[in-house]
Design a protein around this motif. Structure first.
Motif, PDB file in Angstrom:
ATOM      1  N   ALA A  86      -4.217  -8.448  10.129  1.00 27.97           N
ATOM      2  CA  ALA A  86      -3.148  -7.342   9.515  1.00 27.97           C
ATOM      3  C   ALA A  86      -3.471  -6.512   8.323  1.00 27.97           C
ATOM      4  CB  ALA A  86      -2.113  -8.333   9.335  1.00 27.97           C
ATOM      5  N   ARG A  87      -4.312  -7.245   7.466  1.00 34.00           N
ATOM      6  CA  ARG A  87      -4.647  -6.474   6.048  1.00 34.00           C
ATOM      7  C   ARG A  87      -5.721  -5.326   6.733  1.00 34.00           C
ATOM      8  NH1 ARG A  87      -6.380  -8.827   0.537  1.00 34.00           N
ATOM      9  NH2 ARG A  87      -6.867  -6.924  -0.640  1.00 34.00           N
ATOM     10  N   ARG A  88      -6.894  -5.718   7.331  1.00 34.66           N
ATOM     11  CA  ARG A  88      -7.688  -4.858   7.723  1.00 34.66           C
ATOM     12  C   ARG A  88      -7.097  -3.485   8.549  1.00 34.66           C
ATOM     13  NH1 ARG A  88     -12.793  -8.849   8.348  1.00 34.66           N
ATOM     14  NH2 ARG A  88     -13.458  -8.490   6.237  1.00 34.66           N
ATOM     15  N   GLN A  89      -6.141  -3.698   9.336  1.00 27.14           N
ATOM     16  CA  GLN A  89      -5.640  -2.590  10.301  1.00 27.14           C
ATOM     17  C   GLN A  89      -4.533  -1.877   9.426  1.00 27.14           C
ATOM     18  OE1 GLN A  89      -5.918  -1.842  13.693  1.00 27.14           O
ATOM     19  NE2 GLN A  89      -7.815  -3.261  13.027  1.00 27.14           N
ATOM     20  N   VAL A  90      -4.067  -2.347   8.385  1.00 28.02           N
ATOM     21  CA  VAL A  90      -3.111  -1.600   7.350  1.00 28.02           C
ATOM     22  C   VAL A  90      -4.049  -0.657   6.592  1.00 28.02           C
ATOM     23  CG1 VAL A  90      -1.729  -1.481   5.390  1.00 28.02           C
ATOM     24  CG2 VAL A  90      -1.240  -3.257   7.189  1.00 28.02           C
ATOM     25  N   ASP A  91      -5.525  -1.321   6.256  1.00 22.83           N
ATOM     26  CA  ASP A  91      -6.168  -0.510   5.230  1.00 22.83           C
ATOM     27  C   ASP A  91      -6.872   0.599   5.921  1.00 22.83           C
ATOM     28  OD1 ASP A  91      -5.826  -2.438   3.153  1.00 22.83           O
ATOM     29  OD2 ASP A  91      -7.770  -3.541   3.531  1.00 22.83           O
ATOM     30  N   LEU A  92      -6.799   0.382   7.272  1.00 24.29           N
ATOM     31  CA  LEU A  92      -7.414   1.723   8.074  1.00 24.29           C
ATOM     32  C   LEU A  92      -6.578   2.787   8.422  1.00 24.29           C
ATOM     33  CD1 LEU A  92      -9.214  -0.334  10.995  1.00 24.29           C
ATOM     34  CD2 LEU A  92     -10.308   0.981   9.164  1.00 24.29           C
ATOM     35  N   ARG A 132       0.841  -1.154   0.021  1.00 24.48           N
ATOM     36  CA  ARG A 132      -0.013   0.014  -0.041  1.00 24.48           C
ATOM     37  C   ARG A 132       0.889   1.399   0.059  1.00 24.48           C
ATOM     38  NH1 ARG A 132      -4.058   2.334   4.385  1.00 24.48           N
ATOM     39  NH2 ARG A 132      -4.882   4.013   3.098  1.00 24.48           N
ATOM     40  N   PHE A 133       1.889   1.442   0.806  1.00 24.11           N
ATOM     41  CA  PHE A 133       2.631   2.438   0.893  1.00 24.11           C
ATOM     42  C   PHE A 133       4.002   2.261   0.477  1.00 24.11           C
ATOM     43  CE2 PHE A 133      -0.212   2.502   4.693  1.00 24.11           C
ATOM     44  CZ  PHE A 133      -1.083   3.599   4.362  1.00 24.11           C
ATOM     45  N   GLY A 134       4.631   1.216   0.179  1.00 26.05           N
ATOM     46  CA  GLY A 134       6.050   1.311  -0.203  1.00 26.05           C
ATOM     47  C   GLY A 134       6.861   1.389   0.958  1.00 26.05           C
ATOM     48  N   LYS A 135       8.113   1.714   1.007  1.00 24.04           N
ATOM     49  CA  LYS A 135       9.051   1.920   2.122  1.00 24.04           C
ATOM     50  C   LYS A 135       9.145   3.204   2.651  1.00 24.04           C
ATOM     51  CE  LYS A 135      11.957  -0.125  -0.769  1.00 24.04           C
ATOM     52  NZ  LYS A 135      13.039  -0.510  -1.538  1.00 24.04           N
ATOM     53  N   PRO A 136       9.568   3.516   3.705  1.00 22.69           N
ATOM     54  CA  PRO A 136      10.484   2.770   4.618  1.00 22.69           C
ATOM     55  C   PRO A 136       9.531   1.822   5.582  1.00 22.69           C
ATOM     56  CG  PRO A 136      10.581   4.909   5.378  1.00 22.69           C
ATOM     57  CD  PRO A 136       9.660   4.762   4.075  1.00 22.69           C
ATOM     58  N   LEU A 137      10.143   0.780   6.095  1.00 17.98           N
ATOM     59  CA  LEU A 137       9.335   0.010   6.896  1.00 17.98           C
ATOM     60  C   LEU A 137      10.462  -1.065   7.688  1.00 17.98           C
ATOM     61  CD1 LEU A 137       6.985  -1.639   7.785  1.00 17.98           C
ATOM     62  CD2 LEU A 137       7.192  -2.939   5.625  1.00 17.98           C
ATOM     63  N   THR A 138      10.392  -1.230   8.998  1.00 20.77           N
ATOM     64  CA  THR A 138      10.972  -1.997   9.825  1.00 20.77           C
ATOM     65  C   THR A 138      10.265  -3.143  10.602  1.00 20.77           C
ATOM     66  OG1 THR A 138      13.013  -0.484   9.817  1.00 20.77           O
ATOM     67  CG2 THR A 138      13.145  -1.992  11.412  1.00 20.77           C
ATOM     68  N   ILE A 139      10.833  -4.159  10.679  1.00 19.47           N
ATOM     69  CA  ILE A 139      10.425  -5.353  11.622  1.00 19.47           C
ATOM     70  C   ILE A 139      10.976  -5.661  12.648  1.00 19.47           C
ATOM     71  CG2 ILE A 139       9.119  -7.730  11.615  1.00 19.47           C
ATOM     72  CD1 ILE A 139       8.804  -7.338   8.845  1.00 19.47           C
ATOM     73  N   TYR A 140      10.513  -5.504  13.958  1.00 22.72           N
ATOM     74  CA  TYR A 140      11.539  -6.007  15.182  1.00 22.72           C
ATOM     75  C   TYR A 140      10.817  -7.355  15.524  1.00 22.72           C
ATOM     76  CZ  TYR A 140      13.041  -1.455  14.782  1.00 22.72           C
ATOM     77  OH  TYR A 140      13.507   0.038  14.183  1.00 22.72           O
ATOM     78  N   GLU A 141      11.694  -8.398  15.682  1.00 25.65           N
ATOM     79  CA  GLU A 141      11.238  -9.743  16.397  1.00 25.65           C
ATOM     80  C   GLU A 141      12.182 -10.047  17.393  1.00 25.65           C
ATOM     81  OE1 GLU A 141      10.246 -13.170  17.313  1.00 25.65           O
ATOM     82  OE2 GLU A 141       8.980 -11.698  16.024  1.00 25.65           O
TER      83      GLU A 141
END
Length: 478
Positions: free
Chosen positions: A466-472, A22-31
């Protein structure tokens, strides 16, 4: 500013995937752990032709959530292993009750006769629903056990619904919210005066409602979903096991140069006018918005210093521990009855929740592979003394011998104790989740929550969550 995702389980990875699209970068995941996938874990033994699943075993293709997962599987070019509705694993569901294995009815004809463990034909339970008065439920919620006992009788509550809830969330049907897991049936009863009346009255709306739900897809239903419908899949797996899904998501994100930081546990999470600040062990990371796919109790620890009220609401969602024991035998002739597996009703007061017949679901190259599930809501009752892996394996083998008459030693086994792995959707859970999200909205926190604690326990549920939270998210959030 970077959007951050906390957690690289299937919901967190899915959130990153949809954020990227939906938005492209930037994006970081912390695990926090050194691997992705969360509770989805596959252990392959290719040389012997079998594999173990440490978490979920299959995925259902039904509904909007099922279609959404199939779209993701299709986009990631994963190879599916479908199980048709005519397959023995789809048709045969077993209970161990009253000291014997019982086959649950799998056809209309099965409702007419008396089948153990029931003492009367199941059609009488349906008549009970037609005759029973409607009880307007206080606070618009009750336990699934109470609901089924009111509408269909105690036997169905004890021997059908209670073991089913063990299979879904390792929980006690006397505590789990009907409003959360069976909301449509509950609302039909409250509105139309009975479950069957409501189902019949609303049947003509079903097609329209389903079409409305499919509106999340840009053009048309996913091709793989259409194939699943045409071929009447009951469920499916993935070639190489279900861990192929989080692995494929990780590979896709890596190809797009998305930063996935493993072994990076967040210590705290705070918010200010500029966004969010994530405290890691050796660094402070700012973020414009945070999507948390963490278990509710883990997120509570991160926000409690700044938002103790939110933390308290998150901690009000209980979790249970589940023991998963995989067993492999060098013969495919050991099971006397084929099927998906068996469940044990809680009224039997046994330490096991059920046994999955993995080698009935998928080809295991001449091996019998079983998965024994133990603990759940009753973990403390049976395992508070913290038994060793050998003791746990011995308990599992004892019940495999008692129930399935398999007395030989397995050639290979694996024991996992999954701590706080499944949230419990206790009565009032829907309102609890609404309150959490309302708090976030009212305080204008740059935070979204997704995953099993909030929108359902299955793989389909957490991916769609996850998809619905991103869509919101508004465009400026990313």
């Amino acid at each position: 500013m970077t959007t951050a995702v906390l957690g690289a389980g299937i919901s967190g990875l899915s959130a990153a995937y949809y954020l990227l699209r939906r938005f492209g970068k930037p994006l970081t995941i912390y695990e926090a752990s050194p691997r992705v996938g969360g509770w989805i874990r596959t252990e392959c033994h290719k040389d012997k032709g079998f594999y173990f699943e440490g978490g979920a075993h299959t995925i259902r293709p039904q509904g909007v959530a099922g279609a959404n997962t199939l779209e993701l599987v299709e986009q990631l070019k994963l190879e599916v292993k479908p199980i048709a509705k005519t397959h023995v694993a789809a048709r045969n569901r077993l209970l161990y009750a009253k000291g014997k294995l019982c086959m649950l009815p799998n056809s209309i004809g099965g409702l007419l006769g008396v089948k153990e463990p029931f003492t009367q034909p199941l059609y009488k339970a349906l008549l009970h629903d037609l005759r029973a008065a409607v009880t307007k439920v206080k606070d618009a919620d009750e336990s699934i056990y109470s609901f089924v006992e009111r509408r269909f009788g105690k036997e169905l509550a004890d021997y059908a619904i209670s073991p089913m809830i063990c299979g879904i969330c390792a929980g006690d049907a006397r505590e789990i919210s009907v409003r959360f897991l069976m909301e449509e049936l509950f609302e039909k009863e409250q509105k139309y005066g009975g479950v069957l009346k409501g189902v019949l009255y609303a049947r003509f709306k079903a097609k329209t409602d389903a079409q409305l739900g499919m509106g999340i897809f840009a053009e048309q239903q996913p091709q793989l979903y259409a194939k699943a419908c045409a071929e009447k899949w009951a469920m499916y797996g993935l070639e190489g096991g279900l861990e192929q899904l989080p692995r494929a998501l990780r590979s896709y994100l890596a190809e797009q140069r998305i930063n996935v930081q493993l072994s990076s546990r967040a210590q705290s999470l705070s918010f200010d006018s500029a966004g969010a600040n994530i405290s890691l062990r050796n660094a402070e990371q700012p973020a414009g918005h945070v999507i948390s796919s963490l278990p509710a109790h883990q997120l509570a620890l991160l926000v409690r210093a700044q938002h103790p009220s939110l933390a308290a609401q998150l901690l009000a969602i209980p979790y249970v521990d589940v023991i998963v024991i995989n067993l492999q035998y060098n013969s495919d002739k050991l099971l006397q009855l084929d099927g998906f597996g068996l469940l044990v009703p809680p009224v039997e007061q046994l330490p096991i929740l059920g046994i999955i017949f993995d080698s009935c679901c998928f080809d295991m190259s001449g091996n019998t592979v079983l998965t024994v599930m133990m603990g759940g809501r009753w973990f403390a009752n049976w395992f508070a003394h913290q038994p060793s892996q050998k003791e746990l394996r011995d308990i599992a083998q004892r019940y495999v011998a008692k129930i399935l008459n398999i007395s030989e030693e397995p050639k290979f086994s694996r024991v996992h104790t999954l701590q706080k792995c499944i949230p419990q959707y206790t009565v009032g859970h829907k309102r609890r989740v609404e309150s959490i999200r309302n708090y976030i909205a009212n305080y204008k926190l740059p935070l979204s929550v997704c995953g099993a604690a909030f929108d359902g326990v299955g793989i389909n549920d957490v991916i769609l969550s996850a998809r619905r939270q991103v869509d919101l998210l508004p465009p400026q959030s990313a």
